[in-house]
Design a protein around this motif. Structure first.
Motif, PDB file in Angstrom:
ATOM      1  N   LEU A 296     -21.525 -19.689 -28.975  1.00 38.62           N
ATOM      2  CA  LEU A 296     -21.111 -20.100 -27.536  1.00 38.62           C
ATOM      3  C   LEU A 296     -22.198 -20.363 -26.569  1.00 38.62           C
ATOM      4  CD1 LEU A 296     -18.256 -17.455 -26.670  1.00 38.62           C
ATOM      5  CD2 LEU A 296     -17.987 -19.925 -26.829  1.00 38.62           C
ATOM      6  N   ILE A 297     -23.503 -19.428 -26.978  1.00 38.49           N
ATOM      7  CA  ILE A 297     -24.305 -19.577 -25.897  1.00 38.49           C
ATOM      8  C   ILE A 297     -25.142 -20.815 -26.128  1.00 38.49           C
ATOM      9  CG2 ILE A 297     -26.603 -18.588 -25.342  1.00 38.49           C
ATOM     10  CD1 ILE A 297     -25.350 -15.819 -25.904  1.00 38.49           C
ATOM     11  N   SER A 298     -25.299 -21.231 -27.100  1.00 38.01           N
ATOM     12  CA  SER A 298     -25.843 -22.729 -27.646  1.00 38.01           C
ATOM     13  C   SER A 298     -25.097 -23.706 -27.227  1.00 38.01           C
ATOM     14  CB  SER A 298     -25.869 -22.808 -29.057  1.00 38.01           C
ATOM     15  OG  SER A 298     -26.703 -23.857 -29.507  1.00 38.01           O
ATOM     16  N   ALA A 299     -23.712 -23.436 -27.142  1.00 38.96           N
ATOM     17  CA  ALA A 299     -22.987 -24.849 -26.584  1.00 38.96           C
ATOM     18  C   ALA A 299     -22.838 -24.899 -25.269  1.00 38.96           C
ATOM     19  CB  ALA A 299     -21.395 -24.573 -27.289  1.00 38.96           C
ATOM     20  N   TYR A 300     -22.925 -23.882 -24.594  1.00 38.45           N
ATOM     21  CA  TYR A 300     -22.744 -23.661 -23.265  1.00 38.45           C
ATOM     22  C   TYR A 300     -24.402 -24.423 -22.610  1.00 38.45           C
ATOM     23  CZ  TYR A 300     -18.272 -21.723 -22.273  1.00 38.45           C
ATOM     24  OH  TYR A 300     -16.955 -21.508 -22.081  1.00 38.45           O
ATOM     25  N   ARG A 301     -25.528 -23.920 -23.266  1.00 37.58           N
ATOM     26  CA  ARG A 301     -26.579 -24.295 -22.950  1.00 37.58           C
ATOM     27  C   ARG A 301     -26.544 -25.778 -22.950  1.00 37.58           C
ATOM     28  NH1 ARG A 301     -29.623 -21.290 -25.482  1.00 37.58           N
ATOM     29  NH2 ARG A 301     -30.684 -19.811 -23.914  1.00 37.58           N
ATOM     30  N   ALA A 302     -26.288 -26.552 -23.901  1.00 35.95           N
ATOM     31  CA  ALA A 302     -25.959 -27.840 -24.303  1.00 35.95           C
ATOM     32  C   ALA A 302     -25.316 -28.501 -23.229  1.00 35.95           C
ATOM     33  CB  ALA A 302     -25.691 -28.117 -25.596  1.00 35.95           C
ATOM     34  N   GLU A 303     -24.304 -27.783 -22.737  1.00 33.90           N
ATOM     35  CA  GLU A 303     -23.682 -28.317 -21.501  1.00 33.90           C
ATOM     36  C   GLU A 303     -23.962 -28.140 -20.141  1.00 33.90           C
ATOM     37  OE1 GLU A 303     -20.523 -30.501 -20.154  1.00 33.90           O
ATOM     38  OE2 GLU A 303     -20.754 -29.992 -22.116  1.00 33.90           O
ATOM     39  N   GLY A 304     -25.269 -27.466 -19.907  1.00 33.02           N
ATOM     40  CA  GLY A 304     -25.953 -27.433 -18.806  1.00 33.02           C
ATOM     41  C   GLY A 304     -25.573 -26.182 -17.892  1.00 33.02           C
ATOM     42  N   ILE A 305     -25.102 -25.181 -18.630  1.00 34.89           N
ATOM     43  CA  ILE A 305     -24.634 -24.057 -18.046  1.00 34.89           C
ATOM     44  C   ILE A 305     -25.627 -22.956 -18.067  1.00 34.89           C
ATOM     45  CG2 ILE A 305     -23.169 -21.940 -18.187  1.00 34.89           C
ATOM     46  CD1 ILE A 305     -21.349 -24.099 -17.344  1.00 34.89           C
ATOM     47  N   GLN A 306     -26.044 -22.470 -16.892  1.00 32.63           N
ATOM     48  CA  GLN A 306     -27.183 -21.763 -16.598  1.00 32.63           C
ATOM     49  C   GLN A 306     -26.645 -20.164 -16.287  1.00 32.63           C
ATOM     50  OE1 GLN A 306     -27.751 -24.786 -13.537  1.00 32.63           O
ATOM     51  NE2 GLN A 306     -29.910 -24.672 -14.066  1.00 32.63           N
ATOM     52  N   ILE A 307     -25.565 -19.722 -16.109  1.00 34.46           N
ATOM     53  CA  ILE A 307     -25.024 -18.558 -15.741  1.00 34.46           C
ATOM     54  C   ILE A 307     -23.788 -18.120 -16.818  1.00 34.46           C
ATOM     55  CG2 ILE A 307     -24.279 -16.786 -14.233  1.00 34.46           C
ATOM     56  CD1 ILE A 307     -26.031 -18.564 -11.982  1.00 34.46           C
ATOM     57  N   LEU A 308     -23.685 -17.315 -17.515  1.00 34.49           N
ATOM     58  CA  LEU A 308     -22.477 -17.183 -18.534  1.00 34.49           C
ATOM     59  C   LEU A 308     -22.113 -15.800 -18.674  1.00 34.49           C
ATOM     60  CD1 LEU A 308     -20.880 -18.755 -20.697  1.00 34.49           C
ATOM     61  CD2 LEU A 308     -22.453 -18.220 -22.397  1.00 34.49           C
ATOM     62  N   GLY A 309     -20.871 -15.409 -18.428  1.00 41.53           N
ATOM     63  CA  GLY A 309     -20.109 -14.541 -18.720  1.00 41.53           C
ATOM     64  C   GLY A 309     -19.084 -14.692 -19.882  1.00 41.53           C
ATOM     65  N   ILE A 310     -19.570 -13.777 -21.116  1.00 38.21           N
ATOM     66  CA  ILE A 310     -18.316 -13.762 -22.184  1.00 38.21           C
ATOM     67  C   ILE A 310     -17.623 -12.748 -21.957  1.00 38.21           C
ATOM     68  CG2 ILE A 310     -18.389 -13.565 -24.624  1.00 38.21           C
ATOM     69  CD1 ILE A 310     -20.898 -14.780 -25.019  1.00 38.21           C
ATOM     70  N   SER A 311     -16.211 -13.193 -21.415  1.00 44.67           N
ATOM     71  CA  SER A 311     -15.256 -12.121 -21.253  1.00 44.67           C
ATOM     72  C   SER A 311     -14.239 -12.021 -22.112  1.00 44.67           C
ATOM     73  CB  SER A 311     -14.741 -12.477 -19.829  1.00 44.67           C
ATOM     74  OG  SER A 311     -14.308 -13.919 -19.720  1.00 44.67           O
ATOM     75  N   ASN A 312     -14.547 -11.149 -23.366  1.00 46.93           N
ATOM     76  CA  ASN A 312     -13.586 -11.046 -24.145  1.00 46.93           C
ATOM     77  C   ASN A 312     -12.241 -10.028 -23.733  1.00 46.93           C
ATOM     78  OD1 ASN A 312     -14.658 -12.515 -26.205  1.00 46.93           O
ATOM     79  ND2 ASN A 312     -16.066 -10.939 -26.511  1.00 46.93           N
ATOM     80  N   HIS A 313     -11.253 -10.038 -24.265  1.00 46.45           N
ATOM     81  CA  HIS A 313      -9.907  -9.177 -23.947  1.00 46.45           C
ATOM     82  C   HIS A 313     -10.381  -7.861 -23.992  1.00 46.45           C
ATOM     83  CE1 HIS A 313      -7.236 -12.767 -23.069  1.00 46.45           C
ATOM     84  NE2 HIS A 313      -7.907 -13.509 -24.270  1.00 46.45           N
ATOM     85  N   TYR A 314     -10.085  -7.020 -22.946  1.00 45.83           N
ATOM     86  CA  TYR A 314     -10.037  -5.428 -23.094  1.00 45.83           C
ATOM     87  C   TYR A 314     -11.381  -5.167 -23.707  1.00 45.83           C
ATOM     88  CZ  TYR A 314      -5.396  -7.465 -22.930  1.00 45.83           C
ATOM     89  OH  TYR A 314      -4.027  -8.157 -22.579  1.00 45.83           O
TER      90      TYR A 314
END
Length: 308
Positions: free
Chosen positions: A39-57
């Motif tokens: 996920l982090i690699s894909a978001y970095r490639a998309e230009g995302i600079q701040i990321l919260g991985i928000s899994n259920h519960y």
């Protein structure tokens, strides 16, 4: 029109701060179709600079995976109805859905040092009454990319306006809610909905202060570059768009259009000429040639009655 209405209003502008724009997403999931590292690699490639991985519960803290160009913020998709717990110090988990559940979730998240955003209210079936009795939570998802594609319930702008009209200061965020790195039914998943943040630096403290202040925009495409008052004009500058709406209570204040074949990067409205068309707040949305939208948070009108 009274002389009072002709006076230049004073706006509380959350974008009147110095900083740079950073692209963020606080709503995505690992473990269902992608590892955190994927996920982090894909978001970095998309230009995302701040990321919260928000899994259920489950509160996951991937801060150790942060780099100079991508900041990881602890997040969780908690409760029933679903809400985002951003930067809380402990796991929130489940809260049974029912009367008072939004307020209870907000209480738990606030006590844990985080802020709460209500996820995809149309998909959850939340009513205006549900949202109003939920207390002073930070915001709602006005755009959720997964639900736009999966069931047509990914936009929440009308409910947002009703909350603002009722006197609630509620900020609007956007997220893609991606559960995997591959496209959803051939449609873009990662990066399709995002929150642009105006920050003095890329740090967790700056992110949290900007969330509270409302110094961010929500988008599914266009990017807003500035929101400012120039003389008697409220001006928004953005990536090329073909129209801008200056929304408020009732039918709103004004709209500004560019030709479809000649998009512009600047739109405006006259704050004095349109003074009878808005009260308590103004928010702006810009739309590009492909129908994609970006939304500002509300600029509060000083002196107008607004329940904080």
């Amino acid at each position: 029109m009274t002389e009072q209405k002709k006076e230049m209003p004073e706006l509380v502008n959350p974008y009147a701060v110095k900083g740079k724009w950073y692209r963020a997403n606080f709503h995505c999931h690992s473990g269902e179709g992608a590892t955190p590292e994927e996920l982090i690699s894909a978001y970095r490639a998309e230009g995302i600079q701040i990321l919260g991985i928000s899994n259920h519960y489950r509160r996951d803290d991937f801060s150790e995976l942060s780099t100079d160009d991508l900041l990881l913020v602890p997040c969780e998709e908690a409760g029933d109805p679903h809400v985002l717990s951003i930067n809380a110090e402990k796991e929130i988990g489940r809260v049974p859905m029912g009367r008072g559940s939004i307020a209870e979730l907000n209480r738990r998240i606030t006590e844990a040092g985080g802020v709460m955003v209500v996820c995809h209210p149309p998909w959850t079936g939340l009513s205006e009454h549900d949202m109003l009795e939920g207390g002073n939570y930070l915001g709602i998802e006005v755009y959720n990319q997964l639900n736009v594609f999966a069931n047509g319930k990914g936009r929440c702008v009308e409910l947002w306006d009703r909350l603002l009209c009722a006197g609630r200061k509620v900020w609007g965020l956007a997220g893609d809610d991606a559960h995997r790195v591959e496209p959803f039914q051939g449609r873009k998943g990662i990066g399709g909905g995002f929150t642009d943040m105006l920050l003095p630096e890329l740090s967790r403290d700056a992110v949290m202060k900007a969330l509270v202040a409302g110094s961010f925009t929500a988008s599914c495409g266009p990017r807003i570059r500035s929101v400012k008052v120039e003389g008697t004009e409220l001006v928004v500058e953005c990536t090329p768009c073909v129209q801008a709406h200056f929304a408020s209570r009732s039918f709103g204040a004004a709209s500004d259009f560019a030709p479809m074949d000649a998009p512009r990067e600047r739109f405006s409205m006259n704050l004095i000429e349109k003074r009878t068309r808005y009260t308590t707040y103004l928010r702006i949305e810009v739309i590009d040639q492909f129908g994609r939208t970006a939304w500002t948070n509300p600029l509060l009108v000083k002196g107008d009655v607004f329940q904080l």
